[in-house]
Design an enzyme around this catalytic site. Structure first.
Site, PDB file in Angstrom:
ATOM      1  CE  LYS A 188      -7.901  57.583  16.708  1.00 51.13           C
ATOM      2  NZ  LYS A 188      -7.663  57.829  18.117  1.00 51.13           N
ATOM      3  CD  GLN A 229      -4.734  58.767  19.873  1.00 45.15           C
ATOM      4  OE1 GLN A 229      -5.783  59.091  19.322  1.00 45.15           O
ATOM      5  NE2 GLN A 229      -4.350  57.515  19.972  1.00 45.15           N
ATOM      6  CG  ASP A 242     -12.034  57.693  22.285  1.00 40.01           C
ATOM      7  OD1 ASP A 242     -11.943  56.913  21.326  1.00 40.01           O
ATOM      8  OD2 ASP A 242     -11.157  58.526  22.578  1.00 40.01           O
TER       9      ASP A 242
HETATM   10  N1  GUN Z   1      -4.868  55.504  22.484  1.00 41.45           N
HETATM   11  C1  GUN Z   1      -4.873  54.213  22.073  1.00 41.45           C
HETATM   12  N2  GUN Z   1      -6.100  53.860  21.668  1.00 41.45           N
HETATM   13  C2  GUN Z   1      -6.887  54.939  21.820  1.00 41.45           C
HETATM   14  C3  GUN Z   1      -8.273  55.188  21.567  1.00 41.45           C
HETATM   15  O1  GUN Z   1      -9.046  54.337  21.116  1.00 41.45           O
HETATM   16  N3  GUN Z   1      -8.704  56.440  21.863  1.00 41.45           N
HETATM   17  C4  GUN Z   1      -7.898  57.391  22.382  1.00 41.45           C
HETATM   18  N4  GUN Z   1      -8.425  58.591  22.657  1.00 41.45           N
HETATM   19  N5  GUN Z   1      -6.612  57.192  22.629  1.00 41.45           N
HETATM   20  C5  GUN Z   1      -6.125  55.972  22.349  1.00 41.45           C
END
Ligand code: GUN
Length: 285
Positions: free
Chosen positions: A49, A93, A116
């Site tokens: 990211k 996350q 998200d």
């Molecule tokens: N863990 C696995 N995929 C994701 C995601 O798209 N967003 C977040 N915040 N955690 C994750």
């Protein structure tokens, strides 16, 4: 032989476009990622990211807490970031350690910074047909990829294997909004292959070897959201790529398909939130 739906190529194109867009702003949009603990997959995702934010002209900050952090400390940090006007997108996350209430953490994020689309408010908007501030990253990425290859889902039977809040559930709604006919399958589904064989578009988001070529409709489209290491340490998806790519008309590779599109969508969402927040502060909306 199936056409490869190249998520990496489209991600790079979208990030280049975003860079041109962010270069016109008087400040960079900012994404903050909160990581609790050091789950190896999460560490890789979070570092990605950071890397791709930079390519899009987005500032990013990773806040890393030890796995024994108290829930209150996390909630207080989120509240502080909600109030910080320099932060446009905020995510925690997942997964979180068991002693932390995931719903409480997610729902403390301001819906207008919920990059998200995980908060109950934004999910509720999605499910009722109101527009959430932004759409969830993986489903959005899948739709962007289908659009790029001019694949129309209207009237098509989309079968989704996996009912998670991150992929299966929101994707089903977004496909319905595009007039697809949607079936969701899961670990308790009986006669899975009879259902998958009727799929014009089969989406699998399980994280296990589950999709054989015998489960595909001839010329069906395979969207593989799964990613894991097999017994030989090779990164692979839910589908048997070699065989399914003979039966299918289109297929996403793993790696290089849906994963890069999720990242691209996250960056697009950050920029969309930046634009929305700036318009609001100018009283435009
Ligand atoms: N863990 C696995 N995929 C994701 C995601 O798209 N967003 C977040 N915040 N955690 C994750």
């Amino acid at each position: 032989m199936a056409v490869i739906l190249d998520g990496k190529k489209l991600r790079d194109k979208l990030l280049d476009e975003l860079h041109l867009r962010t270069a016109k702003f008087d400040k960079k949009p900012k994404l903050v990622v909160i990581l609790v603990g050091d789950n190896p997959a999460s560490v890789i995702y979070v570092n990605n990211k950071r890397k791709f934010a930079e390519k899009a002209g987005i500032d990013s900050e990773i806040i890393n807490y030890p796995s024994n952090v108290q829930e209150d400390e996390l909630l207080n940090k989120i509240k502080e970031l909600n109030e910080d006007n320099s932060v446009n997108g905020l995510l925690v996350q997942l997964p979180l350690p068991k002693h932390i209430d995931k719903s409480k953490v997610i729902n403390t994020i301001s819906p207008m910074k919920d990059v998200d689309c995980f908060t109950a408010m934004n999910c509720g908007k999605l499910f009722t047909g109101e527009k959430p501030y932004v759409f969830p990253c993986t489903p959005k990425g899948i739709l962007l990829l289908l659009d790029e290859y001019n694949i129309d889902v209207e009237g098509k039977h989309v079968v989704i294997v996996g009912r998670s809040n991150i992929v299966g559930k929101p994707l089903s709604v977004m496909m319905l909004n595009r007039n697809a006919t949607v079936t969701i399958c899961h670990s308790k589904t009986e006669n899975l292959s009879q259902i998958t064989k009727t799929a014009d578009i089969l989406v699998s988001a399980v994280g296990k070897k589950i999709i054989e070529d015998s489960m595909m409709k001839v010329d069906g489209i395979m969207i593989d959201v799964g990613i894991f290491k097999d017994e030989n340490g090779k990164t692979r998806g839910d589908a048997d790529f070699e065989k399914v790519s003979i039966t299918a008309s289109y297929i996403t590779p793993v790696p290089g398909g849906v994963g890069p599109m999720t990242i691209a969508s996250l960056m697009i969402n950050t920029v969309e939130l930046f634009e929305l927040q700036n318009k609001r502060s100018l009283g435009v909306q």
